[in-house]
Write a protein that holds these residues in place. Structure first.
Motif, PDB file in Angstrom:
ATOM      1  N   ASN A 260       0.798  -1.226   0.000  1.00 19.46           N
ATOM      2  CA  ASN A 260       0.000   0.000   0.000  1.00 19.46           C
ATOM      3  C   ASN A 260       0.833   1.280   0.000  1.00 19.46           C
ATOM      4  OD1 ASN A 260      -2.650   0.945  -0.196  1.00 19.46           O
ATOM      5  ND2 ASN A 260      -2.671   1.524   1.950  1.00 19.46           N
ATOM      6  N   TYR A 261       1.968   1.261  -0.657  1.00 19.65           N
ATOM      7  CA  TYR A 261       2.753   2.488  -0.805  1.00 19.65           C
ATOM      8  C   TYR A 261       2.350   3.172  -2.108  1.00 19.65           C
ATOM      9  CZ  TYR A 261       5.568  -0.013  -4.208  1.00 19.65           C
ATOM     10  OH  TYR A 261       5.973  -0.709  -5.310  1.00 19.65           O
ATOM     11  N   LYS A 262       2.545   4.465  -2.185  1.00 21.06           N
ATOM     12  CA  LYS A 262       2.206   5.209  -3.399  1.00 21.06           C
ATOM     13  C   LYS A 262       3.412   5.411  -4.304  1.00 21.06           C
ATOM     14  CE  LYS A 262      -1.595   8.062  -3.097  1.00 21.06           C
ATOM     15  NZ  LYS A 262      -2.121   9.402  -3.000  1.00 21.06           N
ATOM     16  N   GLY A 263       4.592   5.546  -3.690  1.00 22.82           N
ATOM     17  CA  GLY A 263       5.765   5.778  -4.513  1.00 22.82           C
ATOM     18  C   GLY A 263       7.048   5.668  -3.730  1.00 22.82           C
TER      19      GLY A 263
ATOM     20  N   TYR B 229       8.965  -5.202  -7.063  1.00 26.79           N
ATOM     21  CA  TYR B 229       7.910  -4.278  -6.683  1.00 26.79           C
ATOM     22  C   TYR B 229       6.836  -4.257  -7.749  1.00 26.79           C
ATOM     23  CZ  TYR B 229       9.904  -0.694  -9.771  1.00 26.79           C
ATOM     24  OH  TYR B 229      10.385  -0.016 -10.860  1.00 26.79           O
ATOM     25  N   THR B 230       5.609  -4.062  -7.280  1.00 28.53           N
ATOM     26  CA  THR B 230       4.446  -3.861  -8.139  1.00 28.53           C
ATOM     27  C   THR B 230       3.804  -2.564  -7.682  1.00 28.53           C
ATOM     28  OG1 THR B 230       2.868  -4.991  -6.684  1.00 28.53           O
ATOM     29  CG2 THR B 230       4.096  -6.375  -8.237  1.00 28.53           C
ATOM     30  N   LYS B 231       2.678  -2.212  -8.244  1.00 19.69           N
ATOM     31  CA  LYS B 231       2.008  -0.974  -7.808  1.00 19.69           C
ATOM     32  C   LYS B 231       1.462  -1.093  -6.387  1.00 19.69           C
ATOM     33  CE  LYS B 231      -2.545  -1.875  -9.771  1.00 19.69           C
ATOM     34  NZ  LYS B 231      -3.568  -1.369  -8.916  1.00 19.69           N
ATOM     35  N   ASP B 232       1.345  -2.327  -5.871  1.00 21.29           N
ATOM     36  CA  ASP B 232       0.760  -2.547  -4.555  1.00 21.29           C
ATOM     37  C   ASP B 232       1.731  -3.059  -3.495  1.00 21.29           C
ATOM     38  OD1 ASP B 232      -1.885  -1.923  -5.458  1.00 21.29           O
ATOM     39  OD2 ASP B 232      -1.965  -3.907  -6.375  1.00 21.29           O
ATOM     40  N   GLU B 233       2.847  -3.661  -3.907  1.00 21.40           N
ATOM     41  CA  GLU B 233       3.687  -4.366  -2.942  1.00 21.40           C
ATOM     42  C   GLU B 233       5.142  -4.358  -3.385  1.00 21.40           C
ATOM     43  OE1 GLU B 233       2.405  -8.332  -1.231  1.00 21.40           O
ATOM     44  OE2 GLU B 233       4.010  -8.980  -2.583  1.00 21.40           O
ATOM     45  N   MET B 234       6.049  -4.391  -2.403  1.00 19.59           N
ATOM     46  CA  MET B 234       7.468  -4.573  -2.709  1.00 19.59           C
ATOM     47  C   MET B 234       8.126  -5.421  -1.639  1.00 19.59           C
ATOM     48  SD  MET B 234       9.749  -1.203  -1.773  1.00 19.59           S
ATOM     49  CE  MET B 234       9.013  -0.209  -3.018  1.00 19.59           C
ATOM     50  N   LYS B 235       9.251  -6.026  -2.029  1.00 17.97           N
ATOM     51  CA  LYS B 235      10.041  -6.817  -1.099  1.00 17.97           C
ATOM     52  C   LYS B 235      11.432  -6.202  -1.024  1.00 17.97           C
ATOM     53  CE  LYS B 235      11.812 -11.457  -0.225  1.00 17.97           C
ATOM     54  NZ  LYS B 235      11.872 -12.849  -0.736  1.00 17.97           N
ATOM     55  N   VAL B 236      11.879  -5.912   0.203  1.00 20.51           N
ATOM     56  CA  VAL B 236      13.192  -5.334   0.455  1.00 20.51           C
ATOM     57  C   VAL B 236      14.043  -6.367   1.185  1.00 20.51           C
ATOM     58  CG1 VAL B 236      14.450  -3.515   1.689  1.00 20.51           C
ATOM     59  CG2 VAL B 236      12.284  -2.984   0.553  1.00 20.51           C
ATOM     60  N   ASN B 237      15.262  -6.565   0.704  1.00 21.82           N
ATOM     61  CA  ASN B 237      16.230  -7.446   1.352  1.00 21.82           C
ATOM     62  C   ASN B 237      17.421  -6.614   1.796  1.00 21.82           C
ATOM     63  OD1 ASN B 237      14.973 -10.010   0.898  1.00 21.82           O
ATOM     64  ND2 ASN B 237      15.579  -9.841  -1.242  1.00 21.82           N
ATOM     65  N   GLY B 238      18.131  -7.095   2.801  1.00 20.44           N
ATOM     66  CA  GLY B 238      19.339  -6.429   3.273  1.00 20.44           C
ATOM     67  C   GLY B 238      19.393  -6.482   4.790  1.00 20.44           C
ATOM     68  N   ASP B 239      20.315  -5.759   5.349  1.00 23.64           N
ATOM     69  CA  ASP B 239      20.446  -5.663   6.802  1.00 23.64           C
ATOM     70  C   ASP B 239      19.666  -4.441   7.277  1.00 23.64           C
ATOM     71  OD1 ASP B 239      22.142  -7.892   6.896  1.00 23.64           O
ATOM     72  OD2 ASP B 239      23.884  -6.651   6.437  1.00 23.64           O
ATOM     73  N   ILE B 240      18.407  -4.638   7.652  1.00 25.54           N
ATOM     74  CA  ILE B 240      17.528  -3.545   8.058  1.00 25.54           C
ATOM     75  C   ILE B 240      17.839  -3.189   9.505  1.00 25.54           C
ATOM     76  CG2 ILE B 240      15.135  -2.803   8.360  1.00 25.54           C
ATOM     77  CD1 ILE B 240      14.450  -4.993   6.191  1.00 25.54           C
ATOM     78  N   GLU B 241      18.251  -1.945   9.734  1.00 23.24           N
ATOM     79  CA  GLU B 241      18.663  -1.508  11.067  1.00 23.24           C
ATOM     80  C   GLU B 241      17.661  -0.574  11.735  1.00 23.24           C
ATOM     81  OE1 GLU B 241      22.429   0.266  10.177  1.00 23.24           O
ATOM     82  OE2 GLU B 241      23.389  -1.680   9.828  1.00 23.24           O
ATOM     83  N   LEU B 242      16.888   0.166  10.945  1.00 22.47           N
ATOM     84  CA  LEU B 242      15.979   1.174  11.503  1.00 22.47           C
ATOM     85  C   LEU B 242      14.799   1.361  10.564  1.00 22.47           C
ATOM     86  CD1 LEU B 242      15.522   3.499  13.625  1.00 22.47           C
ATOM     87  CD2 LEU B 242      16.711   4.968  12.003  1.00 22.47           C
ATOM     88  N   ILE B 243      13.603   1.503  11.150  1.00 21.50           N
ATOM     89  CA  ILE B 243      12.402   1.844  10.391  1.00 21.50           C
ATOM     90  C   ILE B 243      11.765   3.042  11.059  1.00 21.50           C
ATOM     91  CG2 ILE B 243      10.119   1.105   9.639  1.00 21.50           C
ATOM     92  CD1 ILE B 243      11.237  -1.786   9.767  1.00 21.50           C
ATOM     93  N   GLU B 244      11.539   4.084  10.300  1.00 17.97           N
ATOM     94  CA  GLU B 244      10.938   5.315  10.831  1.00 17.97           C
ATOM     95  C   GLU B 244       9.656   5.606  10.066  1.00 17.97           C
ATOM     96  OE1 GLU B 244      12.148   9.981  11.542  1.00 17.97           O
ATOM     97  OE2 GLU B 244      13.430   8.713  10.341  1.00 17.97           O
ATOM     98  N   VAL B 245       8.599   5.945  10.799  1.00 14.38           N
ATOM     99  CA  VAL B 245       7.300   6.283  10.209  1.00 14.38           C
ATOM    100  C   VAL B 245       6.934   7.696  10.620  1.00 14.38           C
ATOM    101  CG1 VAL B 245       4.854   5.686  10.057  1.00 14.38           C
ATOM    102  CG2 VAL B 245       6.564   3.870  10.322  1.00 14.38           C
TER     103      VAL B 245
END
Length: 88
Positions: A34-37, A67-83
């Motif tokens: 559900n992301y826009k861009g 990624y599609t218009k509705d969903e994406m998959k991210v790989n890597g070493d995720i250290e921080l998520i900010e909203v």
């Protein structure tokens, strides 16, 4: 930053509210719906825009597997998520 709290029975479907749905598997895989861009993308940072918020993932060796218009998959070493809400 504005904090929101909800009782379980008050939670609505985030896809109907225009908010991003983020599912983490450990700290190496994120499925984002559900992301826009894509605002910014490099190996250390991915910033996404939805209707009501900006979500930033930071880490090392980040890449977008698909990624599609509705969903994406991210790989890597995720250290921080900010909203951050954009329409406060």
């Amino acid at each position: 930053m504005k904090e929101k709290r909800f009782a379980i029975n008050e939670i609505e479907n985030p896809l109907l509210l225009g908010t991003i749905r983020l599912t983490l598997t450990g700290k190496h895989v994120a499925i984002i719906e559900n992301y826009k861009g894509i605002v910014e993308f490099n190996s250390n940072s991915i910033i996404l825009q939805s209707k009501n918020e900006i979500v930033a993932l930071q880490g090392q060796k980040l890449n977008i597997s698909y990624y599609t218009k509705d969903e994406m998959k991210v790989n890597g070493d995720i250290e921080l998520i900010e909203v951050r809400e954009t329409n406060v």
